[in-house]
Scaffold this active site. Structure first.
Site, PDB file in Angstrom:
ATOM      1  N   ASP A 135       0.880  -1.166   0.000  1.00 15.89           N
ATOM      2  CA  ASP A 135       0.000   0.000   0.000  1.00 15.89           C
ATOM      3  C   ASP A 135       0.911   1.207   0.000  1.00 15.89           C
ATOM      4  OD1 ASP A 135      -2.308  -1.454   0.037  1.00 15.89           O
ATOM      5  OD2 ASP A 135      -2.550  -1.377   2.213  1.00 15.89           O
TER       6      ASP A 135
ATOM      7  N   ASP B  72     -14.139  -5.593  -3.667  1.00 18.62           N
ATOM      8  CA  ASP B  72     -14.230  -5.589  -2.205  1.00 18.62           C
ATOM      9  C   ASP B  72     -15.622  -6.087  -1.830  1.00 18.62           C
ATOM     10  OD1 ASP B  72     -11.717  -4.518  -2.219  1.00 18.62           O
ATOM     11  OD2 ASP B  72     -12.343  -2.469  -1.773  1.00 18.62           O
TER      12      ASP B  72
END
Lengths: 209, 250
Positions: free
Chosen positions: B11, B130
């Site tokens: 990330d 997601d």
């Protein structure tokens, strides 16, 4: 000493960045020069040609046609000059491709490019898989028997002569992962993405063949 | 035999790998290029990096980071985060990404999946999904789970496949960040309904979790914290999986 000229064809079929960098690293300080081929070229002025490809067979063939690369490339290959085709760059050596639409290939290694037969397989065949050598090849392949390389493809070389298959890989079935005819090589996997074995294969091709 | 892929995920903000839960308490874990290089050398099968704060200013630095990483690794690189249109995809591929992951832009405009896969080939278009349970149903969520969309998870997974996605990066927001293991139930539902590769994401905390992830028929197993914190080396995970009979690249 005259430098050997390596041609890297940009068929606008995926990124040539990693293969370009791999070749540059290998030839650094050695008597080679690298030229990017983006249009019609004189086939006699190259000692080696590498064609990487991703995406569809039909797209690569039509790109090469638009760029006026097909005719000199065919002549180059018919001359049995040194070539390394990667993924779709290998597939177009065949007679016909059946991805999206039926497309005539370069017709250098007889056979067709068709989809994996087994309907239960996860497609594309994506990831690291083992290359099993069928024959000796002192130039590029010998040290890579049972080594893993990175694959990403949904179509495979079929109806190929046994004598043109240098190595196979298993995914639901046996399929050719390295083909060879004379000085012409094709690999179904991506050596430029296959860490050290991949880089060594490209190195072997450039320095030994 | 095809090997199960172990995929560290970075990330990234600008050029730093960060860790933070829902953008709070963001901690810098290291330099993105250095970490990418380390993972490539230590046996990662692929690398994933996400721009988690894709603002206009940060984007330029992020793209430069993608370029630098592509130069130092020779394994496949998937890049996502902040991808909103075709030109973003082209920019990332030109910067050296092998695959681009699209998430909320695909939900807003599913046609983008088709356009992108026609232009660049399915093999480089990853759709990140997601998922989250909501009133007994599995739904697709966006904005880090804060917004529940009208899409049902399985229907959406099938749809992205039919639109030309080459792979699904499946994160369960019910298990992400908690380190209690992948969401096996959700993953199994997805893998049994699509025929493209699925990467499992969200929740790895132990070696056994990787094995359980493999049992969901996901062909890629993604993890961040357990690698960044040096809890496990990639080799450790692979040796463990191999001892359990899972095919891995050693």
């Amino acid at each position: 000493m005259k430098k050997k000229v390596i041609g890297l064809i940009d068929g606008q079929s995926g990124n040539i960045g990693s293969i370009n960098k791999a070749i540059k690293d290998i030839i650094k300080g050695r008597p080679y020069q690298l030229k990017i081929i983006k249009s019609h070229f004189n086939y006699k002025s190259f000692d080696k040609i590498i064609l990487p490809g991703q995406g569809a067979y039909a797209t690569l063939m039509s790109n090469l046609k638009k760029l006026k690369i097909i005719q000199p490339l065919k002549k180059y290959l018919e001359n049995n000059s040194s070539y390394l085709g990667i993924c779709v760059g290998m597939q177009i050596l065949s007679d016909w491709g059946y991805e999206e639409k039926t497309t005539r290939g370069l017709g250098i290694i007889s056979g067709d490019i068709k989809k994996f037969i087994n309907k239960k397989l996860i497609i594309p065949h994506m990831g690291w898989n083992t290359v099993n050598l069928k024959k000796d090849d002192t130039i590029i392949a010998n040290s890579f028997d049972k080594k893993d390389f990175y694959f990403v493809h949904s179509y495979i070389f079929q109806n190929i002569k046994k004598s043109d298959v240098l190595a196979f890989t298993l995914y639901g079935q046996k399929f050719p992962s390295i083909v060879k005819k004379g000085n012409i090589y094709g690999v179904q996997f991506h050596p430029e993405k296959s860490h050290k074995h991949g880089l060594n294969l490209i190195k072997n091709y450039i320095l030994k063949s | 035999m095809l090997k199960t892929r172990i995929i560290p995920c970075l990330d990234v903000i600008k050029n730093k790998v960060v860790k933070g839960v829902n953008f709070k308490n963001i901690r810098v874990m290291g330099n993105a290029v250095e970490m990418a290089k380390y993972y490539s050398l230590s046996g990662a099968d692929e690398l994933c990096m996400l721009d988690i704060n894709a603002s206009y200013q940060n984007r330029k630095t992020f793209i430069k980071t993608v370029e630098s990483i592509a130069k130092v690794i020779n394994i496949p690189l998937t890049v996502g985060g902040g991808v909103s249109d075709l030109s973003d995809i082209t920019d990332l591929l030109n910067a050296g990404a092998d695959k681009v992951s699209i998430n909320s832009a695909a939900v807003r405009n599913p046609k983008l999946i088709r356009q992108a896969s026609l232009r660049h080939g399915s093999q480089c278009i990853v759709v990140a999904i997601d998922g989250k349970r909501h009133k007994d149903k599995m739904k697709v969520v966006i904005k880090g789970g804060r917004e529940i969309t009208k899409n049902e998870l399985i229907a959406w997974a099938k749809k992205v496949q039919s639109l030309g996605a080459g792979e699904i990066l499946m994160t369960s927001m019910d298990t992400d960040g908690v380190q209690n293991g992948f969401d096996s139930n959700m993953l199994k539902k997805v893998t049994s309904n699509v025929s493209i590769p699925v990467i499992a994401s969200g929740g790895v905390g132990s070696l056994e979790h990787f094995y359980l992830g493999h049992l969901t028929k996901s062909t890629g197993l993604l993890a961040a914290s357990v690698f960044h914190s040096r809890k496990y080396k990639i080799k450790t995970v692979k040796k463990y999986l191999s001892s359990k009979g899972v095919p891995v690249r050693l």
